[in-house]
Design a protein around this motif. Structure first.
Motif, PDB file in Angstrom:
ATOM      1  N   LEU A  86       0.825  -1.194   0.000  1.00 30.64           N
ATOM      2  CA  LEU A  86       0.000   0.000   0.000  1.00 30.64           C
ATOM      3  C   LEU A  86       0.865   1.253   0.000  1.00 30.64           C
ATOM      4  O   LEU A  86       0.595   2.228  -0.710  1.00 30.64           O
ATOM      5  CB  LEU A  86      -0.890  -0.022   1.251  1.00 30.64           C
ATOM      6  N   GLU A  87       1.944   1.196   0.773  1.00 31.96           N
ATOM      7  CA  GLU A  87       2.850   2.333   0.867  1.00 31.96           C
ATOM      8  C   GLU A  87       3.546   2.588  -0.465  1.00 31.96           C
ATOM      9  O   GLU A  87       3.676   3.729  -0.897  1.00 31.96           O
ATOM     10  CB  GLU A  87       3.895   2.061   1.952  1.00 31.96           C
ATOM     11  N   ARG A  88       3.966   1.499  -1.105  1.00 36.28           N
ATOM     12  CA  ARG A  88       4.606   1.636  -2.416  1.00 36.28           C
ATOM     13  C   ARG A  88       3.630   2.247  -3.427  1.00 36.28           C
ATOM     14  O   ARG A  88       4.005   3.135  -4.204  1.00 36.28           O
ATOM     15  CB  ARG A  88       5.090   0.266  -2.927  1.00 36.28           C
ATOM     16  N   ALA A  89       2.404   1.766  -3.381  1.00 32.75           N
ATOM     17  CA  ALA A  89       1.409   2.285  -4.318  1.00 32.75           C
ATOM     18  C   ALA A  89       1.164   3.769  -4.069  1.00 32.75           C
ATOM     19  O   ALA A  89       1.062   4.559  -5.008  1.00 32.75           O
ATOM     20  CB  ALA A  89       0.112   1.494  -4.175  1.00 32.75           C
ATOM     21  N   ASN A  90       1.101   4.137  -2.788  1.00 34.65           N
ATOM     22  CA  ASN A  90       0.906   5.546  -2.459  1.00 34.65           C
ATOM     23  C   ASN A  90       2.095   6.385  -2.900  1.00 34.65           C
ATOM     24  O   ASN A  90       1.940   7.480  -3.438  1.00 34.65           O
ATOM     25  CB  ASN A  90       0.690   5.721  -0.949  1.00 34.65           C
ATOM     26  N   ALA A  91       3.307   5.836  -2.655  1.00 35.53           N
ATOM     27  CA  ALA A  91       4.512   6.556  -3.035  1.00 35.53           C
ATOM     28  C   ALA A  91       4.544   6.774  -4.543  1.00 35.53           C
ATOM     29  O   ALA A  91       4.909   7.859  -5.021  1.00 35.53           O
ATOM     30  CB  ALA A  91       5.749   5.791  -2.575  1.00 35.53           C
ATOM     31  N   ALA A  92       4.140   5.740  -5.284  1.00 41.17           N
ATOM     32  CA  ALA A  92       4.137   5.849  -6.735  1.00 41.17           C
ATOM     33  C   ALA A  92       3.182   6.958  -7.193  1.00 41.17           C
ATOM     34  O   ALA A  92       3.480   7.700  -8.127  1.00 41.17           O
ATOM     35  CB  ALA A  92       3.746   4.513  -7.367  1.00 41.17           C
ATOM     36  N   ARG A  93       2.072   7.078  -6.498  1.00 43.44           N
ATOM     37  CA  ARG A  93       1.089   8.093  -6.885  1.00 43.44           C
ATOM     38  C   ARG A  93       1.572   9.499  -6.531  1.00 43.44           C
ATOM     39  O   ARG A  93       1.055  10.478  -7.041  1.00 43.44           O
ATOM     40  CB  ARG A  93      -0.253   7.815  -6.181  1.00 43.44           C
ATOM     41  N   MET A  94       2.565   9.571  -5.623  1.00 46.38           N
ATOM     42  CA  MET A  94       3.053  10.883  -5.203  1.00 46.38           C
ATOM     43  C   MET A  94       4.404  11.220  -5.820  1.00 46.38           C
ATOM     44  O   MET A  94       5.024  12.209  -5.456  1.00 46.38           O
ATOM     45  CB  MET A  94       3.140  10.933  -3.662  1.00 46.38           C
ATOM     46  N   THR A  95       4.860  10.352  -6.740  1.00 45.29           N
ATOM     47  CA  THR A  95       6.163  10.584  -7.345  1.00 45.29           C
ATOM     48  C   THR A  95       5.989  11.207  -8.730  1.00 45.29           C
ATOM     49  O   THR A  95       5.266  10.696  -9.584  1.00 45.29           O
ATOM     50  CB  THR A  95       6.952   9.261  -7.454  1.00 45.29           C
ATOM     51  N   CYS A  96       6.646  12.309  -8.892  1.00 42.87           N
ATOM     52  CA  CYS A  96       6.550  13.050 -10.152  1.00 42.87           C
ATOM     53  C   CYS A  96       7.252  12.273 -11.259  1.00 42.87           C
ATOM     54  O   CYS A  96       8.378  11.803 -11.088  1.00 42.87           O
ATOM     55  CB  CYS A  96       7.202  14.415  -9.984  1.00 42.87           C
ATOM     56  N   LEU A  97       6.582  12.120 -12.389  1.00 46.08           N
ATOM     57  CA  LEU A  97       7.169  11.378 -13.507  1.00 46.08           C
ATOM     58  C   LEU A  97       8.266  12.194 -14.183  1.00 46.08           C
ATOM     59  O   LEU A  97       9.092  11.656 -14.916  1.00 46.08           O
ATOM     60  CB  LEU A  97       6.089  11.033 -14.540  1.00 46.08           C
TER      61      LEU A  97
END
Ligand SMILES: [Zn+2]
Length: 126
Positions: A86-97
């Motif tokens: 869940l944390e990884r998924a959240n981090a991915a959503r908050m990481t600028c491409l």
């Protein structure tokens, strides 16, 4: 009178039966157990039932199955693996491409980049 539904030994109805509101403490419906974070230890037969007259016509009876709280099981807590995912998924959503920073907020999907990069990133992609 609902005394006809009082059958704690289950002699008449097969399982211990109580009139509405008269079940012993500790017996709950599956829905009540769920609200408390528990569930019946399936597969299991209900431990008892509530029985009451249908209020609609005065004919027929209604029942609700009951389970002992102490025989129920706590719902499986979230595992550390699930939390990490869940944390990884959240981090991915908050990481600028674009700049690759975790900006601490969810990147707007239509931008695909943080608010700093957003305008230029969109221009570059267009
Ligand atoms: Zn960025």
């Amino acid at each position: 009178m609902t005394i006809q539904f009082l059958d704690p030994t289950g002699e008449r109805y097969g399982i211990p039966t109580y009139p509405y509101r008269l079940a012993p403490a500790g017996l709950f419906t599956a829905g009540q157990l769920t609200e408390m974070g528990f569930r019946p230890a399936f597969p299991t037969a209900p431990d008892a039932q509530l029985m009451w007259l249908s209020s609609r016509r005065g004919t027929g009876t209604r029942t609700a199955l009951l389970y002992w709280a102490h025989k129920s099981v706590q719902k499986t807590p979230v595992t550390t693996g699930q939390l990490a995912a869940l944390e990884r998924a959240n981090a991915a959503r908050m990481t600028c491409l674009d700049c690759g920073r975790n900006v601490g907020y969810v990147i707007p999907v239509d931008l695909g980049a943080c608010l700093d990069c957003g305008p230029t990133y969109r221009k570059a992609a267009a």
